[in-house]
Design a protein around this motif. Sequence first.
Motif, short mmCIF file in Angstrom:
data_model
loop_
_atom_site.label_atom_id
_atom_site.label_comp_id
_atom_site.label_asym_id
_atom_site.label_seq_id
_atom_site.Cartn_x
_atom_site.Cartn_y
_atom_site.Cartn_z
N ASP A 178 0.82 -1.21 0.00
CA ASP A 178 0.00 0.00 0.00
C ASP A 178 0.86 1.26 0.00
O ASP A 178 2.09 1.20 -0.05
CB ASP A 178 -1.00 -0.01 1.17
CG ASP A 178 -0.37 0.21 2.54
OD1 ASP A 178 0.83 0.56 2.63
OD2 ASP A 178 -1.07 0.05 3.54
N GLY A 179 0.20 2.42 0.07
CA GLY A 179 0.89 3.71 0.02
C GLY A 179 1.81 3.98 1.19
O GLY A 179 2.66 4.87 1.12
N ARG A 180 1.69 3.22 2.26
CA ARG A 180 2.56 3.38 3.43
C ARG A 180 3.70 2.36 3.43
O ARG A 180 4.49 2.31 4.38
CB ARG A 180 1.76 3.21 4.72
CG ARG A 180 0.76 4.30 4.95
CD ARG A 180 0.06 4.11 6.28
NE ARG A 180 -1.02 5.06 6.41
CZ ARG A 180 -2.08 4.89 7.15
NH1 ARG A 180 -2.23 3.80 7.87
NH2 ARG A 180 -3.03 5.81 7.21
N ALA A 188 -3.23 2.59 -2.83
CA ALA A 188 -2.08 3.49 -3.03
C ALA A 188 -2.21 4.78 -2.25
O ALA A 188 -1.24 5.29 -1.71
CB ALA A 188 -1.91 3.79 -4.52
N GLU A 189 -3.41 5.32 -2.18
CA GLU A 189 -3.62 6.61 -1.52
C GLU A 189 -4.17 6.41 -0.11
O GLU A 189 -5.06 5.60 0.10
CB GLU A 189 -4.61 7.46 -2.33
CG GLU A 189 -4.77 8.86 -1.77
CD GLU A 189 -5.60 9.75 -2.68
OE1 GLU A 189 -5.95 10.84 -2.21
OE2 GLU A 189 -5.88 9.38 -3.82
N GLN A 190 -3.64 7.15 0.82
CA GLN A 190 -4.11 7.12 2.20
C GLN A 190 -5.00 8.34 2.43
O GLN A 190 -4.66 9.44 2.00
CB GLN A 190 -2.94 7.12 3.18
CG GLN A 190 -2.00 5.95 3.00
CD GLN A 190 -2.68 4.62 3.25
OE1 GLN A 190 -3.15 4.36 4.34
NE2 GLN A 190 -2.75 3.79 2.24
#
Length: 179
Positions: free
Chosen positions: A45-47, A104-106
């Motif tokens: 994921d994004g993190r 991908a985006e938090q």
Amino acid sequence: MKKVKVNLQIKGELLHLCNDCYNKMMSDELNVNLEQVIESFTLVDGRGISRTFYVERRVYPIGFYFEAVENIEFGYKFAVHGELEGSQQEMISRLIEKTRKGIAEQYIETDVFSGGQAYQNMKNDQIVGVIEYNEASDDEPLVIIDGKPYTWEEVGKMVTAFEGFQIKLKMYDITDDVE
């Protein structure tokens, strides 16, 4: 992997089938080939957190439904659908790409007040998530954002930072793309 069960009523009789048995029965009935598809996949994921998703396929008279469900309670969930004549491999590719974009985006970030107290707020003034049933409260749903459950009250606290702003709340089917 949690096995999905399907309840189906045929001629007044209630059948309890596993998802694989249901799909086999429907594919025979609809004369549709069940292609070999992956059972799970893992993405970052994004993190930078690695997340594993199980893939469930369901055959319906109107088409195929594929769902990617994260392997944790109240994790991410994504779905796509397609025609019975369509390529199931292409549907899986669409599902993986939708999942990749979705993680991908938090949308929620944690900040700290000057006094040291932590609080959560919406990045970029928006959130995208999935509404789920809340066993602790029949009156308030859970909202799954960034693969984590938030109560309606917690979401409300984040929204209070926008007092005086306008709001647009729009619901999307789980198979729709949210842009």
